[in-house]
Design a protein around this motif. Structure first.
Motif, mmCIF file in Angstrom:
data_model
loop_
_atom_site.group_PDB
_atom_site.id
_atom_site.type_symbol
_atom_site.label_atom_id
_atom_site.label_comp_id
_atom_site.label_asym_id
_atom_site.label_seq_id
_atom_site.Cartn_x
_atom_site.Cartn_y
_atom_site.Cartn_z
ATOM 1 N N GLY A 93 -4.724 9.480 4.716
ATOM 2 C CA GLY A 93 -4.710 8.898 3.385
ATOM 3 C C GLY A 93 -4.654 7.383 3.403
ATOM 4 N N LYS A 94 -4.508 6.809 2.204
ATOM 5 C CA LYS A 94 -4.476 5.355 2.053
ATOM 6 C C LYS A 94 -3.269 4.943 1.224
ATOM 7 C CE LYS A 94 -9.535 4.807 2.125
ATOM 8 N NZ LYS A 94 -10.725 4.365 1.345
ATOM 9 N N LYS A 95 -2.701 3.821 1.606
ATOM 10 C CA LYS A 95 -1.591 3.243 0.860
ATOM 11 C C LYS A 95 -1.852 1.759 0.635
ATOM 12 C CE LYS A 95 2.499 6.044 1.982
ATOM 13 N NZ LYS A 95 2.045 7.013 2.969
ATOM 14 N N ARG A 96 -1.304 1.251 -0.468
ATOM 15 C CA ARG A 96 -1.228 -0.184 -0.677
ATOM 16 C C ARG A 96 0.240 -0.555 -0.562
ATOM 17 N NH1 ARG A 96 -1.732 -3.613 -6.222
ATOM 18 N NH2 ARG A 96 0.039 -2.273 -6.614
ATOM 19 N N VAL A 97 0.521 -1.559 0.247
ATOM 20 C CA VAL A 97 1.903 -1.992 0.443
ATOM 21 C C VAL A 97 2.011 -3.466 0.050
ATOM 22 C CG1 VAL A 97 3.846 -2.156 2.035
ATOM 23 C CG2 VAL A 97 2.125 -0.357 2.362
ATOM 24 N N VAL A 98 2.977 -3.753 -0.811
ATOM 25 C CA VAL A 98 3.275 -5.127 -1.215
ATOM 26 C C VAL A 98 4.664 -5.464 -0.681
ATOM 27 C CG1 VAL A 98 3.627 -6.700 -3.147
ATOM 28 C CG2 VAL A 98 1.847 -4.937 -3.280
ATOM 29 N N TRP A 143 12.858 -7.214 4.879
ATOM 30 C CA TRP A 143 11.662 -7.497 4.079
ATOM 31 C C TRP A 143 11.552 -6.429 2.988
ATOM 32 C CZ3 TRP A 143 7.444 -10.969 4.005
ATOM 33 C CH2 TRP A 143 7.581 -12.052 4.877
ATOM 34 N N PHE A 144 11.432 -6.872 1.751
ATOM 35 C CA PHE A 144 11.274 -5.952 0.630
ATOM 36 C C PHE A 144 9.865 -5.376 0.653
ATOM 37 C CE2 PHE A 144 14.556 -8.921 -0.460
ATOM 38 C CZ PHE A 144 15.517 -8.156 -1.094
ATOM 39 N N HIS A 145 9.737 -4.103 0.295
ATOM 40 C CA HIS A 145 8.409 -3.491 0.278
ATOM 41 C C HIS A 145 8.294 -2.484 -0.852
ATOM 42 C CE1 HIS A 145 11.044 -1.638 3.288
ATOM 43 N NE2 HIS A 145 10.478 -0.474 3.022
ATOM 44 N N ASN A 146 7.098 -2.441 -1.424
ATOM 45 C CA ASN A 146 6.744 -1.547 -2.518
ATOM 46 C C ASN A 146 5.490 -0.802 -2.083
ATOM 47 O OD1 ASN A 146 5.053 -0.952 -5.061
ATOM 48 N ND2 ASN A 146 7.033 -1.455 -5.949
ATOM 49 N N VAL A 147 5.540 0.530 -2.094
ATOM 50 C CA VAL A 147 4.466 1.336 -1.514
ATOM 51 C C VAL A 147 3.803 2.190 -2.581
ATOM 52 C CG1 VAL A 147 3.888 3.056 0.247
ATOM 53 C CG2 VAL A 147 5.721 1.407 0.683
ATOM 54 N N ILE A 148 2.474 2.110 -2.642
ATOM 55 C CA ILE A 148 1.687 2.900 -3.589
ATOM 56 C C ILE A 148 0.720 3.777 -2.800
ATOM 57 C CG2 ILE A 148 0.050 2.838 -5.517
ATOM 58 C CD1 ILE A 148 1.146 -0.019 -6.083
ATOM 59 N N SER A 149 0.780 5.075 -3.018
ATOM 60 C CA SER A 149 -0.147 5.997 -2.359
ATOM 61 C C SER A 149 -1.440 6.046 -3.174
ATOM 62 C CB SER A 149 0.471 7.395 -2.248
ATOM 63 O OG SER A 149 1.610 7.365 -1.422
ATOM 64 N N GLU A 150 -2.490 5.479 -2.625
ATOM 65 C CA GLU A 150 -3.754 5.442 -3.358
ATOM 66 C C GLU A 150 -4.451 6.793 -3.349
ATOM 67 O OE1 GLU A 150 -5.643 2.044 -1.480
ATOM 68 O OE2 GLU A 150 -4.944 0.773 -3.131
ATOM 69 N N LYS A 200 7.936 -16.387 -9.201
ATOM 70 C CA LYS A 200 8.063 -17.292 -8.047
ATOM 71 C C LYS A 200 8.013 -16.562 -6.712
ATOM 72 C CE LYS A 200 10.834 -20.769 -10.481
ATOM 73 N NZ LYS A 200 12.035 -21.628 -10.419
ATOM 74 N N ALA A 201 8.121 -15.239 -6.733
ATOM 75 C CA ALA A 201 8.175 -14.478 -5.480
ATOM 76 C C ALA A 201 6.807 -14.455 -4.796
ATOM 77 C CB ALA A 201 8.642 -13.052 -5.764
ATOM 78 N N ARG A 202 6.791 -14.812 -3.521
ATOM 79 C CA ARG A 202 5.554 -14.734 -2.745
ATOM 80 C C ARG A 202 5.259 -13.272 -2.423
ATOM 81 N NH1 ARG A 202 7.672 -18.411 1.950
ATOM 82 N NH2 ARG A 202 9.542 -17.336 1.220
ATOM 83 N N ARG A 203 4.024 -12.890 -2.600
ATOM 84 C CA ARG A 203 3.617 -11.490 -2.493
ATOM 85 C C ARG A 203 2.680 -11.330 -1.287
ATOM 86 N NH1 ARG A 203 2.035 -7.842 -7.169
ATOM 87 N NH2 ARG A 203 0.437 -6.437 -6.412
ATOM 88 N N TYR A 204 3.115 -10.534 -0.327
ATOM 89 C CA TYR A 204 2.297 -10.239 0.852
ATOM 90 C C TYR A 204 1.739 -8.824 0.672
ATOM 91 C CZ TYR A 204 4.722 -14.217 2.976
ATOM 92 O OH TYR A 204 5.235 -15.466 3.241
ATOM 93 N N GLU A 205 0.437 -8.663 0.833
ATOM 94 C CA GLU A 205 -0.188 -7.392 0.468
ATOM 95 C C GLU A 205 -1.129 -6.898 1.570
ATOM 96 O OE1 GLU A 205 -2.850 -5.730 -3.281
ATOM 97 O OE2 GLU A 205 -1.370 -7.303 -3.593
ATOM 98 N N CYS A 206 -1.163 -5.573 1.746
ATOM 99 C CA CYS A 206 -2.100 -4.975 2.691
ATOM 100 C C CYS A 206 -2.466 -3.574 2.227
ATOM 101 C CB CYS A 206 -1.513 -4.919 4.104
ATOM 102 S SG CYS A 206 -0.033 -3.894 4.261
ATOM 103 N N SER A 207 -3.609 -3.087 2.701
ATOM 104 C CA SER A 207 -4.029 -1.707 2.482
ATOM 105 C C SER A 207 -3.997 -0.999 3.827
ATOM 106 C CB SER A 207 -5.440 -1.660 1.899
ATOM 107 O OG SER A 207 -5.461 -2.214 0.595
ATOM 108 N N LEU A 208 -3.411 0.174 3.837
ATOM 109 C CA LEU A 208 -3.312 0.952 5.068
ATOM 110 C C LEU A 208 -4.244 2.150 4.982
ATOM 111 C CD1 LEU A 208 0.566 1.075 5.624
ATOM 112 C CD2 LEU A 208 -1.070 -0.609 6.487
#
Length: 315
Positions: free
Chosen positions: A173-178, A233-240, A213-221
């Motif tokens: 599958g695929k995820k987007r992680v911020v 490191w804070f992370h927010n995970v979305i299952s695409e 003001k929060a810097r957002r680092y993003e990737c797709s897995l």
């Protein structure tokens, strides 16, 4: 929207030695491609997992909405046989359901006795052990847990941090992680280890003005990718899409730094917990003063903390 968007670097063909010597000390997220993960990326289909996982009962989160909130608890806990969970999580609509036909499912695997045992996919799902290889970024004695994660399409987990270094192996599958840096914690409106800001793509800036003001680092897995998430490191995970992942956590601090009762790997280090208790007592003592004095001495305390404890070695 949050502050500047920055891509998480992607690297292919990085050896264990390269990672540990060159990238690990930087304490920044990194997506690694081409790591030998075994046969799991091709074998772990819905049918295969249903068959091999069998009818083992698992405790799951069930939500009527895609954005899960651990602060307000907008979900319920239920149990399902593992094979049923796999089949339902892979569906968009359900003939059988707990709340609604489009409810979302999330499994965060647990130990046999969650109060005493950590999650380890090799123990809870031994028939899957031979399919997956963990990246060797730590010594065997540093291993803490390996957490099986299964998500419905569209499911979004709340923004939070963990106290141990870990890798998120995206098996299928695929995820987007911020991700957000620990240095931006003051912009994330924390409640414990979690951010109150649920909608990170379209936040309510009237309610959460500093979030911008929060810097957002993003990737797709994608299947086969491995995301290194440094501790704090804070992370927010979305299952695409429907997918299966495995989080591997390890102790990178001396073992005595960690809370011995912590089976989830998310309790603050014991020294941090003691410091927070001392601070609470200090604030209660300050409350004995009139407002003008309380404000003045609180500001002095903040300056003292910044001078003595803030690091100049991190961005």
């Amino acid at each position: 929207m949050a502050g500047p968007r920055l891509p998480v670097p992607r690297l292919a063909g990085v050896s264990q030695e390269q990672f540990m010597q060159q990238f690990y000390p930087q304490r920044k997220p990194l997506v690694l491609e081409g790591i030998d993960l075994g046969e799991c990326t091709s074998k772990w289909t819905v049918d295969y997992l249903s068959q091999v996982g069998g009818r083992k009962e698992v405790k799951i989160h069930v939500a009527a909405v895609a954005q899960m909130d651990f602060i307000s608890k907008n979900f319920v806990y239920r149990t399902l046989p593992f094979d049923k969970l796999i089949q339902r999580a892979a569906e968009e609509k359900h003939k059988e359901f707990f709340i609604s036909e489009d409810e979302k499912y999330y499994l965060r695997s647990l130990g046999e006795d969650p109060r005493k045992d950590v999650a380890d996919i090799r123990k809870q799902f031994p028939l899957l052990e031979g399919d997956i290889k963990f990246p060797k970024f730590f010594k065997d004695e540093q291993f803490f847990s390996s957490v099986f994660r299964i998500s419905s399409p569209g499911l979004q987990l709340w923004t939070h941090y963990d106290v141990m270094d870990n890798v998120l192996i995206q098996v299928t599958g695929k995820k987007r992680v911020v991700l957000f840096s620990p240095r931006d914690a003051q912009y994330l409106y924390l409640s414990g280890t979690k951010s109150e800001v649920l909608n990170i793509d379209n936040p309510d800036l009237d309610k959460y003005p500093l979030f911008s003001k929060a810097r957002r680092y993003e990737c797709s897995l994608k299947a086969g990718d491995v995301l290194f998430i440094p501790a704090l490191w804070f992370h927010n995970v979305i299952s695409e899409e429907f997918g299966v992942g495995v989080n591997v956590f390890w102790r990178h601090l001396p073992s005595e730094c960690y809370d011995k009762t912590d089976t989830y790997g998310n309790k603050d280090p014991t020294a941090a917990s003691r410091a927070a208790q001392i601070l609470d007592r200090a604030l209660k003592t300050l409350a004995e003063l009139p407002e003008e004095y309380r404000d003045f001495y609180a500001r002095r305390m903040v300056l003292h903390i910044q001078d003595k404890a803030y690091s100049k070695n991190f961005e």
